[in-house]
Enzyme design. Structure first.
Site, PDB file in Angstrom:
ATOM      1  N   ASP A  45     -14.514 -11.891  48.547  1.00  0.00           N
ATOM      2  CA  ASP A  45     -15.462 -12.982  48.278  1.00  0.00           C
ATOM      3  C   ASP A  45     -15.200 -13.633  46.926  1.00  0.00           C
ATOM      4  O   ASP A  45     -14.737 -12.962  45.980  1.00  0.00           O
ATOM      5  CB  ASP A  45     -16.903 -12.462  48.295  1.00  0.00           C
ATOM      6  CG  ASP A  45     -17.387 -12.111  49.693  1.00  0.00           C
ATOM      7  OD1 ASP A  45     -16.804 -12.622  50.658  1.00  0.00           O
ATOM      8  OD2 ASP A  45     -18.356 -11.332  49.804  1.00  0.00           O
ATOM      9  N   TYR A  73     -14.335   0.321  46.169  1.00  0.00           N
ATOM     10  CA  TYR A  73     -14.977  -0.704  45.341  1.00  0.00           C
ATOM     11  C   TYR A  73     -15.802  -0.052  44.249  1.00  0.00           C
ATOM     12  O   TYR A  73     -16.343   1.046  44.430  1.00  0.00           O
ATOM     13  CB  TYR A  73     -15.939  -1.561  46.174  1.00  0.00           C
ATOM     14  CG  TYR A  73     -15.309  -2.338  47.301  1.00  0.00           C
ATOM     15  CD1 TYR A  73     -14.866  -3.645  47.104  1.00  0.00           C
ATOM     16  CD2 TYR A  73     -15.181  -1.776  48.578  1.00  0.00           C
ATOM     17  CE1 TYR A  73     -14.303  -4.371  48.155  1.00  0.00           C
ATOM     18  CE2 TYR A  73     -14.614  -2.498  49.627  1.00  0.00           C
ATOM     19  CZ  TYR A  73     -14.174  -3.790  49.400  1.00  0.00           C
ATOM     20  OH  TYR A  73     -13.623  -4.503  50.429  1.00  0.00           O
ATOM     21  N   ASP A  87     -26.138 -11.404  47.560  1.00  0.00           N
ATOM     22  CA  ASP A  87     -25.411 -11.359  46.299  1.00  0.00           C
ATOM     23  C   ASP A  87     -25.867 -12.541  45.448  1.00  0.00           C
ATOM     24  O   ASP A  87     -26.931 -13.126  45.696  1.00  0.00           O
ATOM     25  CB  ASP A  87     -23.887 -11.338  46.519  1.00  0.00           C
ATOM     26  CG  ASP A  87     -23.356 -12.623  47.164  1.00  0.00           C
ATOM     27  OD1 ASP A  87     -24.151 -13.569  47.402  1.00  0.00           O
ATOM     28  OD2 ASP A  87     -22.139 -12.695  47.417  1.00  0.00           O
ATOM     29  N   ARG A 179     -22.147  -6.203  50.331  1.00  0.00           N
ATOM     30  CA  ARG A 179     -23.398  -6.971  50.208  1.00  0.00           C
ATOM     31  C   ARG A 179     -24.454  -6.448  51.180  1.00  0.00           C
ATOM     32  O   ARG A 179     -25.633  -6.346  50.838  1.00  0.00           O
ATOM     33  CB  ARG A 179     -23.127  -8.452  50.478  1.00  0.00           C
ATOM     34  CG  ARG A 179     -22.423  -9.159  49.356  1.00  0.00           C
ATOM     35  CD  ARG A 179     -22.219 -10.609  49.686  1.00  0.00           C
ATOM     36  NE  ARG A 179     -21.203 -10.823  50.697  1.00  0.00           N
ATOM     37  CZ  ARG A 179     -21.256 -11.766  51.627  1.00  0.00           C
ATOM     38  NH1 ARG A 179     -22.303 -12.562  51.712  1.00  0.00           N
ATOM     39  NH2 ARG A 179     -20.281 -11.917  52.489  1.00  0.00           N
TER      40      ARG A 179
END
Length: 232
Positions: A45, A73, A87, A179
């Site tokens: 993203d 992550y 987000d 997210r």
């Protein structure tokens, strides 16, 4: 400097900057290095940074194999606030008191997501609904039903707690939306949450600390131009 053969095939690890789309990076590298055939192995993203893998030439055949590998992550959630996109792409739409949330509750909630779970992707995502990207519908203000899919969370570690910010490390399967994990984490805590920072640190055996910056790409271009000039 390493010599590259982009037509024969290369796997380029890129540290994607914040606010760049994955396509922006592909376009930049293609134009800088004049690569005819290039693609990325897994979208990141715009509001996320970190490891983006590009495959060139004959190695574009490896894209699906790389995309299917385990991801890691790091980042943080902000609890007590929700956003429509889960987000920072959209503004906070609801707030909730989080003062009663304990460290034990946060760690227990994170642990509850480890294993095989069903997850509904965000409406602000590249999932296709009747041939159209979900984010296109979302940005038009349209609602759509997105089906849950099965994903695997191998590890969900809380690395620091500085309320309302909760720092994490997640190791997960292909198709996991961090997210959505932020949203579900907030729902389970009972106070809401959204993703406020995300960095992809690993895809399979490829690590972020091995990645090139866009400045490195510029240097490779300059090196190749100098070599070409020297040989002509």
């Amino acid at each position: 400097m390493k010599e590259y053969d982009f037509e024969a095939g290369e796997i380029l690890l890129i540290n994607k900057p914040l606010h760049w789309t994955s396509f922006d990076v592909v376009k930049k590298v293609r134009n800088q290095l004049r690569i005819k055939k290039i693609g990325h192995a897994g979208t990141l993203d715009p509001l996320a940074s970190g490891l983006l893998i590009l495959c060139t030439g004959k190695f574009t055949k490896k894209i699906e194999e790389i995309q299917s590998q385990e991801k890691e992550y790091t980042g943080h959630f902000t609890i007590g606030q929700t956003t429509p996109s889960f987000d920072l792409e959209t503004a906070v739409d609801q707030t909730c008191d989080y003062q009663h949330i304990t460290e034990e509750a946060i760690r227990t909630t994170a642990a509850s997501f480890v294993g095989q779970i069903d997850q509904v992707p965000p409406l602000f995502s590249a999932v296709k609904i009747n041939g159209e990207r979900a984010y296109t519908l979302a940005r038009r203000g349209e609602e759509a039903e997105i089906k849950a899919k099965s994903i695997h969370i191998k590890a969900f570690e809380i690395t620091a707690i500085e309320l309302p910010v909760v720092h994490f490390r997640v190791v997960c399967s292909k198709g996991t939306y961090i997210r959505s994990l932020a949203r579900d984490f907030g729902v389970k805590l009972g106070c809401g949450a959204h993703l406020s920072q995300l960095v992809r640190t690993r895809i399979g055996e490829f690590h972020l600390d091995q990645a090139l910056t866009l400045e490195d790409i510029q240097n490779i271009r300059q090196h190749r131009q100098e070599q070409h000039a020297g040989n002509s």
